[in-house]
Design a protein around this motif. Structure first.
Motif, PDB file in Angstrom:
ATOM      1  N   ASN A   1       0.794  -1.230   0.000  1.00 59.35           N
ATOM      2  CA  ASN A   1       0.000   0.000   0.000  1.00 59.35           C
ATOM      3  C   ASN A   1       0.827   1.281   0.000  1.00 59.35           C
ATOM      4  O   ASN A   1       0.307   2.354   0.300  1.00 59.35           O
ATOM      5  N   THR A   2       2.100   1.158  -0.297  1.00 56.24           N
ATOM      6  CA  THR A   2       2.927   2.367  -0.365  1.00 56.24           C
ATOM      7  C   THR A   2       2.547   3.135  -1.624  1.00 56.24           C
ATOM      8  O   THR A   2       2.469   2.530  -2.701  1.00 56.24           O
TER       9      THR A   2
ATOM     10  N   ASP B   1      -0.624  -2.745  13.802  1.00 55.21           N
ATOM     11  CA  ASP B   1      -0.960  -1.417  13.278  1.00 55.21           C
ATOM     12  C   ASP B   1      -0.406  -1.161  11.881  1.00 55.21           C
ATOM     13  O   ASP B   1      -0.756  -0.167  11.246  1.00 55.21           O
ATOM     14  N   TYR B   2       0.477  -2.036  11.430  1.00 53.23           N
ATOM     15  CA  TYR B   2       1.159  -1.736  10.168  1.00 53.23           C
ATOM     16  C   TYR B   2       0.202  -1.874   8.992  1.00 53.23           C
ATOM     17  O   TYR B   2      -0.488  -2.884   8.849  1.00 53.23           O
ATOM     18  N   LYS B   3       0.169  -0.851   8.150  1.00 52.73           N
ATOM     19  CA  LYS B   3      -0.795  -0.837   7.052  1.00 52.73           C
ATOM     20  C   LYS B   3      -0.164  -1.183   5.713  1.00 52.73           C
ATOM     21  O   LYS B   3      -0.699  -0.836   4.653  1.00 52.73           O
ATOM     22  N   GLN B   4       0.983  -1.785   5.761  1.00 47.92           N
ATOM     23  CA  GLN B   4       1.715  -2.144   4.527  1.00 47.92           C
ATOM     24  C   GLN B   4       1.946  -0.942   3.621  1.00 47.92           C
ATOM     25  O   GLN B   4       1.898  -1.042   2.400  1.00 47.92           O
ATOM     26  N   ASP B   5       2.162   0.186   4.287  1.00 46.68           N
ATOM     27  CA  ASP B   5       2.364   1.422   3.529  1.00 46.68           C
ATOM     28  C   ASP B   5       3.738   2.030   3.806  1.00 46.68           C
ATOM     29  O   ASP B   5       3.964   3.200   3.534  1.00 46.68           O
TER      30      ASP B   5
ATOM     31  N   THR C   1       4.719   4.143  12.698  1.00 43.55           N
ATOM     32  CA  THR C   1       4.097   5.120  13.581  1.00 43.55           C
ATOM     33  C   THR C   1       4.819   5.135  14.925  1.00 43.55           C
ATOM     34  O   THR C   1       5.638   4.256  15.225  1.00 43.55           O
TER      35      THR C   1
END
Ligand code: GLU
Ligand code: MG
Length: 637
Positions: free
Chosen positions: A212-213, A586-590, A594
């Motif tokens: 998702n980057t 929490d990691y959004k694959q972006d 955080t």
């Protein structure tokens, strides 16, 4: 990171006016030292490690971790209670670039006996304990190479907003000057590098493209012209010396028995730098993002790149004397031993006058060009009180240039009037999370020097190939995914290579390729019919040495770690950190790290370092637990 003078630092314009003076006297100081000690022999093998630490503070309520800007006070207390009270204190502490950093070394250098390998880890533990005891309850001493959210809003405690105005040291959009060590050397270096260069330093690290980057990944900096121009798409942009020199590393310095042995070790170890750097990879995150590199090297290199546009070849030479192909922080540019001469295939920019002067003084071509190359640089800091020196008894001007050439290896002449010998420093390694790992890397490198000297090994390949290796070594998962140039036959020597080159092949058969591409697994562990492997060689050396059982057991454990990191059975710190973040809820694959993710990562790192939890992926499970108890190490299984 170098010489600390007291006094009033000069501005860049003033320093520049004295640049020729510093170089001229620096060379005279070097000549005094050289003539006094060039024939010194029989210094004993001594060595020591340097570990750089970060001070962090955990806010458990808000799940946030910050860097604590108290390095100066902590250092003052450590020195007061330590070396100033007792000259035999087992630890020594020094400042480092960040106000959140300190550096620790053993109080006395280690000697040449095998049993000393069994005291390294205990001493590192002592350092960790000693510095930790001065911290507040929620604070910790961490050995991490790069702080993942360095330069993100509020990354320090106390918090400071960067103030990118003229007059500041770095003018950074992200890294406040308050995070720089308060000793004037560090802010002066920062400011003068920027002034000499004529603009802010530019660091662009490729971002790791996750699912998702955003692609292209673009950050805009409308408020800052320099940043808008310098930042590249698909890269993490950074603009301050602190992003580089604010990282931590693990270094080893050796005293050789003579100048020629030091030159031989310098060359041989230079070829090992990229290999061990890749094996020690521990810095995958920058400014709150997941990057596509695993090592800090290129980041620091760019962070102190003081070359002007002319020197970088972007404009014709007008005000400067040289085109310069590398930053002051970079890999070495020439071998120093006779055997290395034919592998010196990198264009070497030298100060011709200095070179001629050195030759006239009886210094040989290789050493003369080495020094004349270091001295193409300007001094970056100068203190008003330290301009006129006694060249026969002081070496500050020499050290000024020498210590701001931050290369993979450093060749160190003895200080004037001391009983210290000729030394070489091995500088590429990233610092590891635990004292066990740091000891393992240090012991591996020191043992390698023993084997190089005892078996007269020869690792030399063209220096341009070592440079290619350096580039590859920083890539993500280079240990497992990449190939490195390495010498095929390292045992051909036979005769002593320290004082001359024993090999007929060197001059008669240059056409046969002496090196080939190998994986790090092959280089370290060996491969039937291809390469014997460094660990098998070390093991056979150990078998022939008299070593007490306990020490042997420790050494074998250290070598096992290196072996398994090279084969992929264990992860590098960089790989392990990547997995930790990838698996964080929490990691959004972006590619974004955080505050909360950073907090959990650092908390985990701190637990591992203090043996509050195991981490078999990183350390293995079969290793004995070494618990520090007084001055003795014990094995519990
Ligand atoms: N911290 C720097 C690094 O990571 C080295 C500074 C020094 O030379 O002590 O390479
Ligand atoms: Mg240091």
């Amino acid at each position: 990171m170098g010489l600390l003078s007291q006094g009033s630092p000069l501005s860049w314009e003033e320093t520049k006016r004295h640049a020729d003076h510093v170089r001229r006297h620096g060379i005279l100081q070097f000549l005094h030292i050289y003539h006094a000690v060039k024939d010194r022999h029989k210094d004993v093998l001594k060595w020591g490690d340097e570990v750089e630490y970060m001070l962090v503070s955990f806010d458990h309520e808000n799940k946030k971790v910050q860097l604590v800007l108290s390095g100066e006070e902590v250092l003052e207390t450590l020195q007061e209670k330590g070396e100033r009270t007792n000259p035999n204190h087992p630890t020594l502490w020094r400042p480092e670039y960040g106000s959140y950093m300190i550096e620790g070394t053993p109080g006395q250098p280690y000697g040449g006996t095998m049993s000393e390998f069994n005291t390294v880890e205990a001493n590192m533990r002592k350092r960790r304990k000693e510095a930790t005891s001065l911290l507040e309850e929620n604070q910790a001493l961490c050995t991490i190479t790069s702080f993942p959210r360095l330069g993100c809003p509020g990354f320090t405690i106390p918090e400071y907003t960067p103030n990118p105005v003229e007059g500041g040291a770095s003018k950074s959009l992200f890294f406040p000057d308050e995070a720089i060590n308060k000793h004037p050397r560090f802010s002066t270096l920062t400011r003068n590098i920027r002034h000499r260069r004529g603009e802010k330093v530019v660091i662009n690290v490729p971002i790791f493209k996750d699912k998702n980057t955003p692609s292209p990944f673009i950050e805009t900096f409308p408020e800052d012209d320099e940043a808008a121009k310098a930042s590249k798409p698909d890269h993490i942009y950074m603009d301050a010396m602190g992003f580089g020199m604010g990282n931590c590393c693990l270094q080893v310095t050796f005293q050789a028995c003579s100048i020629s042995e030091a030159r031989y070790l310098y060359d041989q170890l230079a070829t090992i730098c990229p290999i061990v750097m890749a094996l020690s990879a521990a810095s995958p995150f920058y400014r709150g993002y997941v990057s596509d590199i695993d090592c800090r090297w290129g980041v620091i290199s760019a962070s102190v790149d003081d070359r002007t546009r002319e020197e970088r070849g972007l404009e014709p030479l007008k005000n400067n004397n040289f085109r310069i192909s590398k930053s002051r922080y970079d890999s070495i540019d020439s071998y120093l031993s006779k055997c290395g001469e034919k592998y010196n295939d990198i264009d070497l920019t030298i100060d011709k006058e200095i070179y001629e002067q050195l030759l006239q003084e009886g210094i040989d071509h290789l050493l003369a060009q080495h020094v004349a190359h270091l001295f193409i640089r300007d001094p970056l800091t100068l203190f008003e009180e330290k301009i006129h020196l006694d060249d026969a008894n002081e070496s500050d001007h020499f050290e000024n240039i020498q210590s701001t050439n931050w290369q993979t290896m450093r060749f160190k002449p003895p200080p004037p009037n001391s009983d210290i010998g000729w030394r070489v420093e091995f500088r590429p390694m990233e610092v590891q999370l635990t004292d066990f790992e740091n000891s393992a890397y240090v012991v591996f490198v020191v043992l390698l020097t023993r084997v190089i000297l005892s078996y007269k090994l020869d690792f030399l390949i063209p220096l341009s190939k070592v440079d290619e290796n350096m580039k590859v070594a920083q890539k993500r998962d280079a240990v497992l995914r990449d190939m490195f140039y390495f010498r095929k036959d390292i045992c051909k020597g036979g005769n002593a290579v320290v004082d001359g080159c024993g090999k007929a092949q060197h001059s008669t058969e240059p056409a046969v390729e002496e090196y080939t591409l190998m994986s790090i697994d092959t280089i370290i562990n060996g491969k039937e019919g291809v390469f014997p492997g460094l660990i098998p060689i070390l093991n056979s050396y150990l078998e022939n040495m008299e070593v007490d059982v306990d020490t042997r057991c420790s050494i074998l454990n250290y070598l096992k770690l290196i072996k398994k990191r090279a084969s992929g059975e264990l992860m590098t710190v960089a790989r392990w950190m990547r997995e930790f973040i990838a698996n964080h809820p929490d990691y959004k694959q972006d590619s974004v790290i955080t505050d909360e993710m950073n907090y959990s990562l650092l908390l985990k790192c701190n637990q591992i370092a203090n043996e509050l939890c195991e981490c078999p992926e990183l350390l293995g499970s079969a290793f004995r637990k070494v618990k520090y108890s007084g001055s003795k190490t014990e094995s519990s299984n």
